[in-house]
Design a protein around this motif. Structure first.
Motif, short mmCIF file in Angstrom:
data_model
loop_
_atom_site.label_atom_id
_atom_site.label_comp_id
_atom_site.label_asym_id
_atom_site.label_seq_id
_atom_site.Cartn_x
_atom_site.Cartn_y
_atom_site.Cartn_z
N HIS A 27 1.07 4.88 1.90
CA HIS A 27 0.50 5.60 3.04
C HIS A 27 0.77 7.10 2.88
CE1 HIS A 27 -0.83 5.79 7.31
NE2 HIS A 27 0.13 6.69 7.47
N TRP A 64 0.87 -1.17 0.00
CA TRP A 64 0.00 0.00 0.00
C TRP A 64 0.92 1.24 0.00
CZ3 TRP A 64 -4.10 -0.61 4.58
CH2 TRP A 64 -4.88 -1.76 4.36
N ILE A 68 -8.68 4.22 1.25
CA ILE A 68 -8.94 4.20 2.70
C ILE A 68 -8.75 5.62 3.20
CG2 ILE A 68 -8.19 3.29 4.95
CD1 ILE A 68 -6.93 0.92 3.34
N ASP A 123 -3.71 4.84 0.89
CA ASP A 123 -4.11 4.78 2.29
C ASP A 123 -3.87 6.17 2.88
OD1 ASP A 123 -4.52 3.85 4.94
OD2 ASP A 123 -2.41 3.26 5.14
N GLU A 153 -3.54 -1.59 11.74
CA GLU A 153 -2.38 -0.92 11.13
C GLU A 153 -1.56 -0.27 12.24
OE1 GLU A 153 -3.00 3.01 8.94
OE2 GLU A 153 -2.30 1.75 7.29
#
Ligand code: DX5
Ligand code: ZN
Length: 233
Positions: free
Chosen positions: A37, A35, A90, A68, A175
């Motif tokens: 971030h 992912w 997200i 994310d 997370e």
């Protein structure tokens, strides 16, 4: 997307070259990131300012995996639509960001994104209980939010373990954000975490021109995280 508890490494572009975000996103994905971030800070909820929805929109075409987005901002609600429109998969808001986190999580899902809930190190998990069924990810901060490169706060490991038990069979990711290295990763994966955010430990030693250290750094964190699970099994 089906829920998987496999270990995911999510490099934070807070530690990337700010003049080359698109290329940095492509480089970390090519080097094995699961992912990407994205740390959004407002200079009000946290004592640092980074970037907003326009930057998210600009880097979206350079991200093939999951964008994310970690919002360290207050208020949150007026900006949810902008981050959803920018392509966030997200959107994570802090429980401490305002009095109406329940409404915020509802609004994130209504905007078409998955809803994340972040907890500062000083926040107990009791307040999460009535939010579980509207949450796709819980982000346990293992540093006080605002800056990369801080020291991992060990007292949060027990919080992860208790959260994992509280979540049960629900499809919710845990997370961890802050101070993740090959040394700290196994401590949190053995407590039940599945997504590891890492900024300084991923980007150290590399650059867009020479991204191979990113790959070595990601592999080192992943191997340490997974070996802890194997040893526990
Ligand atoms: C901190 C941010 C983190 C940060 C992590 O406020 O939310 O995502 O970038 O950086 P490291 O991995 O360097 O602690
Ligand atoms: Zn973050």
């Amino acid at each position: 997307m089906t829920h998987s508890r496999a270990i995911k490494i999510a490099p934070s572009i807070l530690s990337a070259d700010f003049a080359a975000f698109g290329a940095e996103c492509e480089a970390i994905e090519a080097q094995g990131a699961d992912w990407v971030h994205v740390d959004v800070m407002d200079g009000h909820f946290v004592p640092n300012i980074t970037f907003g929805p326009q930057l998210c929109k600009a880097i979206r075409p350079h991200i093939r995996t999951v964008m994310d987005v970690h919002l360290m901002i207050s208020p949150v609600d007026p900006y949810i639509a902008a981050f959803a429109d920018a392509g966030a998969d997200i959107i994570t808001a802090h429980l401490e960001a305002g009095p109406h986190i329940h409404r915020t999580l509802q609004a994130i899902r209504a905007a078409g994104a998955r809803a994340g809930l972040a907890l500062n190190p000083g926040t107990p998990i009791d307040a999460v209980e009535h939010l579980l069924d509207m949450t796709d990810l819980i982000c346990v901060m293992t540093v006080n939010p605002g800056f990369g490169g801080q020291k991992f706060i060990h007292s949060q490991i027990d919080k992860v373990r208790r959260l994992r038990a509280m979540i049960g069979d629900r499809p919710i990711h845990i997370e961890i954000d802050g101070g993740i290295t090959p040394e700290t990763a196994p401590l949190v994966t053995s407590a039940g975490a599945d997504v590891l955010v890492a900024g300084s430990a991923v980007f150290k030693g590399g650059s867009v021109a020479d991204p191979t250290p990113y790959g070595a750094n990601i592999r080192a964190i992943r191997q340490a995280a997974e070996s802890a699970l194997r040893n526990a099994a």
